[in-house]
Design a protein around this motif. Structure first.
Motif, PDB file in Angstrom:
ATOM      1  N   CYS A 117       0.847  -1.198   0.000  1.00 53.12           N
ATOM      2  CA  CYS A 117       0.000   0.000   0.000  1.00 53.12           C
ATOM      3  C   CYS A 117       0.888   1.256   0.000  1.00 53.12           C
ATOM      4  O   CYS A 117       1.716   1.440   0.897  1.00 53.12           O
ATOM      5  CB  CYS A 117      -0.908  -0.017   1.229  1.00 53.12           C
ATOM      6  SG  CYS A 117      -2.008   1.425   1.344  1.00 53.12           S
ATOM      7  N   TYR A 118       0.692   2.086  -1.041  1.00 54.72           N
ATOM      8  CA  TYR A 118       1.397   3.365  -1.135  1.00 54.72           C
ATOM      9  C   TYR A 118       0.380   4.462  -0.814  1.00 54.72           C
ATOM     10  O   TYR A 118      -0.631   4.608  -1.524  1.00 54.72           O
ATOM     11  CB  TYR A 118       1.965   3.576  -2.533  1.00 54.72           C
ATOM     12  CG  TYR A 118       2.928   2.488  -2.968  1.00 54.72           C
ATOM     13  CD1 TYR A 118       4.286   2.580  -2.693  1.00 54.72           C
ATOM     14  CD2 TYR A 118       2.469   1.376  -3.665  1.00 54.72           C
ATOM     15  CE1 TYR A 118       5.168   1.587  -3.101  1.00 54.72           C
ATOM     16  CE2 TYR A 118       3.341   0.379  -4.077  1.00 54.72           C
ATOM     17  CZ  TYR A 118       4.687   0.493  -3.791  1.00 54.72           C
ATOM     18  OH  TYR A 118       5.554  -0.491  -4.200  1.00 54.72           O
ATOM     19  N   ILE A 119       0.636   5.229   0.219  1.00 57.95           N
ATOM     20  CA  ILE A 119      -0.271   6.304   0.634  1.00 57.95           C
ATOM     21  C   ILE A 119       0.423   7.634   0.328  1.00 57.95           C
ATOM     22  O   ILE A 119       1.431   7.996   0.950  1.00 57.95           O
ATOM     23  CB  ILE A 119      -0.608   6.193   2.125  1.00 57.95           C
ATOM     24  CG1 ILE A 119      -1.209   4.811   2.432  1.00 57.95           C
ATOM     25  CG2 ILE A 119      -1.574   7.295   2.545  1.00 57.95           C
ATOM     26  CD1 ILE A 119      -1.421   4.561   3.908  1.00 57.95           C
ATOM     27  N   LEU A 120      -0.131   8.330  -0.662  1.00 58.49           N
ATOM     28  CA  LEU A 120       0.490   9.578  -1.136  1.00 58.49           C
ATOM     29  C   LEU A 120      -0.303  10.758  -0.594  1.00 58.49           C
ATOM     30  O   LEU A 120      -1.520  10.854  -0.813  1.00 58.49           O
ATOM     31  CB  LEU A 120       0.512   9.629  -2.665  1.00 58.49           C
ATOM     32  CG  LEU A 120       0.965   8.342  -3.395  1.00 58.49           C
ATOM     33  CD1 LEU A 120       0.942   8.575  -4.896  1.00 58.49           C
ATOM     34  CD2 LEU A 120       2.359   7.944  -2.936  1.00 58.49           C
ATOM     35  N   SER A 121       0.375  11.606   0.095  1.00 55.71           N
ATOM     36  CA  SER A 121      -0.258  12.840   0.568  1.00 55.71           C
ATOM     37  C   SER A 121       0.545  14.027   0.029  1.00 55.71           C
ATOM     38  O   SER A 121       1.529  13.850  -0.696  1.00 55.71           O
ATOM     39  CB  SER A 121      -0.320  12.855   2.100  1.00 55.71           C
ATOM     40  OG  SER A 121       0.982  12.767   2.646  1.00 55.71           O
ATOM     41  N   LYS A 122       0.131  15.188   0.414  1.00 59.15           N
ATOM     42  CA  LYS A 122       0.758  16.388  -0.145  1.00 59.15           C
ATOM     43  C   LYS A 122       2.224  16.491   0.234  1.00 59.15           C
ATOM     44  O   LYS A 122       3.055  16.913  -0.571  1.00 59.15           O
ATOM     45  CB  LYS A 122      -0.014  17.614   0.343  1.00 59.15           C
ATOM     46  CG  LYS A 122       0.480  18.923  -0.248  1.00 59.15           C
ATOM     47  CD  LYS A 122      -0.394  20.079   0.194  1.00 59.15           C
ATOM     48  CE  LYS A 122       0.071  21.399  -0.423  1.00 59.15           C
ATOM     49  NZ  LYS A 122      -0.758  22.544   0.013  1.00 59.15           N
ATOM     50  N   ASN A 123       2.540  16.048   1.440  1.00 55.05           N
ATOM     51  CA  ASN A 123       3.902  16.239   1.934  1.00 55.05           C
ATOM     52  C   ASN A 123       4.664  14.945   2.183  1.00 55.05           C
ATOM     53  O   ASN A 123       5.795  14.979   2.677  1.00 55.05           O
ATOM     54  CB  ASN A 123       3.867  17.049   3.239  1.00 55.05           C
ATOM     55  CG  ASN A 123       3.238  18.418   3.054  1.00 55.05           C
ATOM     56  OD1 ASN A 123       3.499  19.088   2.056  1.00 55.05           O
ATOM     57  ND2 ASN A 123       2.401  18.800   4.009  1.00 55.05           N
ATOM     58  N   GLU A 156      -7.886  16.577   4.660  1.00 57.91           N
ATOM     59  CA  GLU A 156      -6.700  16.119   3.928  1.00 57.91           C
ATOM     60  C   GLU A 156      -7.109  15.174   2.800  1.00 57.91           C
ATOM     61  O   GLU A 156      -8.048  14.381   2.915  1.00 57.91           O
ATOM     62  CB  GLU A 156      -5.729  15.390   4.858  1.00 57.91           C
ATOM     63  CG  GLU A 156      -4.442  14.952   4.148  1.00 57.91           C
ATOM     64  CD  GLU A 156      -3.492  14.214   5.078  1.00 57.91           C
ATOM     65  OE1 GLU A 156      -2.306  14.115   4.732  1.00 57.91           O
ATOM     66  OE2 GLU A 156      -3.939  13.744   6.141  1.00 57.91           O
ATOM     67  N   THR A 157      -6.379  15.266   1.702  1.00 58.81           N
ATOM     68  CA  THR A 157      -6.595  14.385   0.553  1.00 58.81           C
ATOM     69  C   THR A 157      -5.407  13.426   0.430  1.00 58.81           C
ATOM     70  O   THR A 157      -4.248  13.836   0.542  1.00 58.81           O
ATOM     71  CB  THR A 157      -6.734  15.193  -0.741  1.00 58.81           C
ATOM     72  OG1 THR A 157      -7.861  16.061  -0.628  1.00 58.81           O
ATOM     73  CG2 THR A 157      -6.903  14.263  -1.939  1.00 58.81           C
ATOM     74  N   LYS A 158      -5.723  12.136   0.191  1.00 60.20           N
ATOM     75  CA  LYS A 158      -4.669  11.129   0.031  1.00 60.20           C
ATOM     76  C   LYS A 158      -4.971  10.277  -1.196  1.00 60.20           C
ATOM     77  O   LYS A 158      -6.123   9.939  -1.475  1.00 60.20           O
ATOM     78  CB  LYS A 158      -4.569  10.219   1.260  1.00 60.20           C
ATOM     79  CG  LYS A 158      -4.004  10.899   2.504  1.00 60.20           C
ATOM     80  CD  LYS A 158      -3.888   9.908   3.653  1.00 60.20           C
ATOM     81  CE  LYS A 158      -3.362  10.573   4.918  1.00 60.20           C
ATOM     82  NZ  LYS A 158      -1.950  10.958   4.809  1.00 60.20           N
ATOM     83  N   GLU A 159      -3.900   9.985  -1.917  1.00 58.91           N
ATOM     84  CA  GLU A 159      -3.982   9.011  -2.998  1.00 58.91           C
ATOM     85  C   GLU A 159      -3.491   7.657  -2.461  1.00 58.91           C
ATOM     86  O   GLU A 159      -2.424   7.584  -1.857  1.00 58.91           O
ATOM     87  CB  GLU A 159      -3.120   9.433  -4.185  1.00 58.91           C
ATOM     88  CG  GLU A 159      -3.642  10.650  -4.914  1.00 58.91           C
ATOM     89  CD  GLU A 159      -2.735  11.006  -6.079  1.00 58.91           C
ATOM     90  OE1 GLU A 159      -3.020  10.573  -7.211  1.00 58.91           O
ATOM     91  OE2 GLU A 159      -1.714  11.678  -5.817  1.00 58.91           O
TER      92      GLU A 159
END
Length: 703
Positions: A117-123, A156-159
């Motif tokens: 699982c790759y959790i991409l956030s803004k930072n 917050e938004t996460k991909e």
């Protein structure tokens, strides 16, 4: 790490610039606060990868290309069928809440090989790992399920990118976002249900194991083995095998589903073959054996294969399982309607239960039914009911076996009574016959023994020279111990005077061929010839007497030139003692003499020839051996009945060495006392063993 974040930020901004804000919003799904669970399948997208590997950096660089190839997942618990391919699942979530929240994302089945699982956030970019090809402690969340922890800051938004890889098993994609407390509550409920299910299977295995040991019927051990591998398959599908049994052996844990399935179907087929007695129906027997051998071959391939072959085994064993269930239904139908065989209804209910449970479970997987807890446990419920109905059927079978056993025992008792009655009648008749025969035999034996006793008196009258030795040699003994009533051994003594007036004491010890009546008759013949030799002018020495004895015995028994039917004779030691010159002359035919002189016991060897018939064609040779006698010298003659006597264990003979040892111990004693000690020694050696042969011995101490 800072460099990586900087690179990611640049790539992320570039990606946004290229794809545009509208495209980003196309994949975006907003979630409010989740107090139980959110099913995200309809908001996710997936992609089958051409390669088995996935590089997150490549995704950053070619993000728009990846997104353009994505397909809507459309439903939760999307079934991607049996596959060994790699898949990418993409979902973009926005926390539309003012809370900082923590959720757990449930993805894939517990038996999926790899889930990253790759959790991409803004930072930031967070990577978490799961899958049953990892050591259990390598999983990011220590759970039997494939879980990932996801935290959202307010708004917050996460991909979220999921990389999934299976080894050929069905790849199922649930995307359930769980509230932590709700997940814990569900886990507790599942643990209770799993405990009841697995506990029931264990109880069934234990109980019917006892049935097997009680009856020794293979049907019960097949049933227990089927439950065992059903247990192991469900245990593996639930992820417990990876967590509890093989946490450090992921390869074995990942293969256990397939191993359990192969062995489970094999033992089910063996059980059905035995329960329905298919050996009586050749066609059905061959078909069911095909399933048994096929499952065993698949089991071997599962252990040693990998790659494409391993992936192919999954659909094959599932196909065999489904066709086996339909085949069993068909067999039951044919046995009932064509052969009118009564089938236990519980056996049919068991098949219906497992079939229904499996069907409901599959319909839940493809979203035909809502994937409730009941649907998720439907296959366990079906298999549990199957085992319950089969247990009832096996209990009925146990009762049948017991009834058949009791019936067989009753029939056996009846037959035994009839047999005993017949035996009693036969025994009564036999007892009468035996009594009559015993009376006849007793009478005949008495007649035979009477004849033998009379023969013994005749033999003693003709051949009893034992008491005469004392008149010639005061310090001497001579005895004969017959094995039977009459003896083939004899001792003989007489006197003769030469032309020069010298007086000789002539004595002998002989062992005739055989014992009992034949030996006794031979002894009388030999004694008569010895007495005759004293009057024969041509006989002037012991050796000449042996030649004369040999000739007369052969003539009497018609053994000359080996033409006679009787081929017997005797062994003999013959001595002549010159009373004037004190010289002893010895000649022997296979009976040697022991001489004690000068404190030394010596053996004077006899000729190897025998008197009478000989199997050798060589000319016989007997030799006179003179021995000068001094006062106190002793001689001993003995038959082979002494040295050949076995001990009580029948393992060893008395042997001449033991006789010599005994003589040396008593040689200084009077001859009468020597005789007593020697006889006691032989008797002690013999114990309860039977006497081997006639025993005879002469001992003389010269004055």
């Amino acid at each position: 790490m800072n460099k990586f974040l900087l690179l990611y930020t640049i790539l992320f901004l570039l990606s946004n610039a290229i794809s545009g804000k509208d495209e980003e919003n196309h994949y975006l799904h907003s979630i409010e606060y989740i107090d139980k669970v959110a099913f995200l399948g309809q908001y996710a997208y997936y992609l089958e990868l051409e390669d088995d590997t996935f590089d997150i950096n490549d995704f950053y660089i070619h993000k728009s290309q990846y997104l353009s190839r994505l397909k809507p997942l459309e439903i939760n618990y999307r079934n991607l069928n049996f596959t060994d391919k790699s898949y990418l699942v993409y979902i973009k979530l926005h926390n539309n809440s003012i809370r900082r929240v923590e959720y757990f994302l449930e993805t894939a089945r517990p038996v999926t090989d790899y889930v990253t699982c790759y959790i991409l956030s803004k930072n930031d970019t967070l990577i978490q790992y799961a899958g049953d090809r990892l050591r259990f402690r390598q999983k990011s969340v220590y759970s039997r399920k494939q879980l990932f922890r996801i935290e959202f800051a307010p708004y917050e938004t996460k991909e979220i990118i999921l990389y999934m890889k299976s080894d050929g098993e069905v790849l199922n994609v649930p995307l359930n976002l769980w509230n932590k407390e709700e997940l814990i509550g569900l886990t507790e409920k599942e643990n209770i249900l799993n405990g009841l299910y697995y506990g029931f299977l264990i109880c069934a295995m234990v109980i019917f194991s006892f049935f097997y040991f009680a009856l020794k019927q293979n049907q019960f051990i097949y049933f227990v083995s089927y439950i065992l591998w059903l247990f192991m398959m469900q245990f593996s599908l639930d992820g417990f095998t990876h967590k509890l049994l093989f946490p450090d052996y992921p390869l074995l844990a990942s293969k256990m589903v397939l191993i359990s399935a192969c062995l489970g179907v094999m033992f089910l087929a063996l059980y059905v073959r035995s329960f329905l007695k298919l050996s009586l129906y050749p066609l059905f027997f061959k078909i069911i054996n095909f399933y048994i051998y096929s499952c065993f071959i698949l089991f071997i391939l599962t252990i040693f294969s990998g790659g494409k072959v391993f992936a192919l085994i999954y659909p094959v064993i599932n196909g065999l399982t489904i066709t086996a269930v339909f085949l069993i239904f068909y067999m039951i139908y044919r046995l009932y309607f064509k052969y009118h065989i009564k089938i236990d209804p519980n056996f049919i209910y068991a098949l219906l239960s497992i079939s229904t449970g499996t069907l409901i479970f599959l319909m839940g997987n493809i979203n035909v039914l809502e994937n409730t807890l009941f649907v998720q446990f439907s296959m366990k419920l079906g298999s549990g009911m199957e085992v319950a109905f089969l247990s009832i059927a096996m209990a009925n079978k146990y009762r049948e076996f017991q009834e058949e056993k009791e019936k067989a025992q009753a029939e056996l008792v009846k037959q035994l009574k009839e047999t005993n009655k017949i035996k009693e009648e036969i025994n009564i008749q036999l007892e009468r016959t035996i009594q009559e025969r015993t009376k006849e035999l007793k009478q005949k034996n008495e007649e035979i023994y009477s004849s033998l006793r009379y023969a013994r008196r005749i033999q003693e009258a003709l051949n009893d020279y034992t008491g005469v030795f004392k008149s010639y040699f005061p310090d001497s003994f001579a005895y004969v111990l017959p094995r039977d009533i009459v003896s083939g051994d004899f001792v003989w003594i007489n006197t003769t005077t030469t032309n020069k007036g010298k007086k000789y004491f002539v004595f002998a010890l002989a062992d005739c061929t055989g014992h009992g009546v034949p030996g006794a008759m031979m002894s009388i013949l030999a004694t008569n010839v010895l007495n005759q030799s004293l009057r024969e002018p041509s006989v002037n020495s012991p050796a000449e007497a042996l030649y004369f004895l040999d000739e007369k015995v052969n003539q009497a028994l018609k053994q000359i030139n080996q033409k006679g039917d009787i081929k017997d004779g005797l062994d003999i030691a013959l001595c002549g003692y010159d009373t004037v010159d004190k010289v002893l002359y010895y000649a022997g035919a296979k009976i040697s003499m022991l001489v004690y002189q000068n404190n030394e016991l010596k053996k004077i060897k006899a000729s190897r020839c025998t008197i009478g018939y000989s199997y050798q064609n060589n000319e016989k040779h007997f030799e006179n051996i003179p021995i000068e006698i001094q006062p106190g010298d002793c001689i001993y003659l003995f038959s082979d009945g002494i040295v050949d006597q076995f001990n009580e264990e029948d393992t060893e003979k008395f042997k001449i060495s033991r006789l010599k040892e005994t003589i040396l111990k008593v040689v200084d004693l009077p001859m009468d006392l020597q005789k007593e000690i020697i006889l006691k020694t032989i008797e002690s050696w013999k114990g309860k063993a039977p006497q081997t042969d006639d025993i005879s011995m002469i001992g003389i101490r010269f004055q």
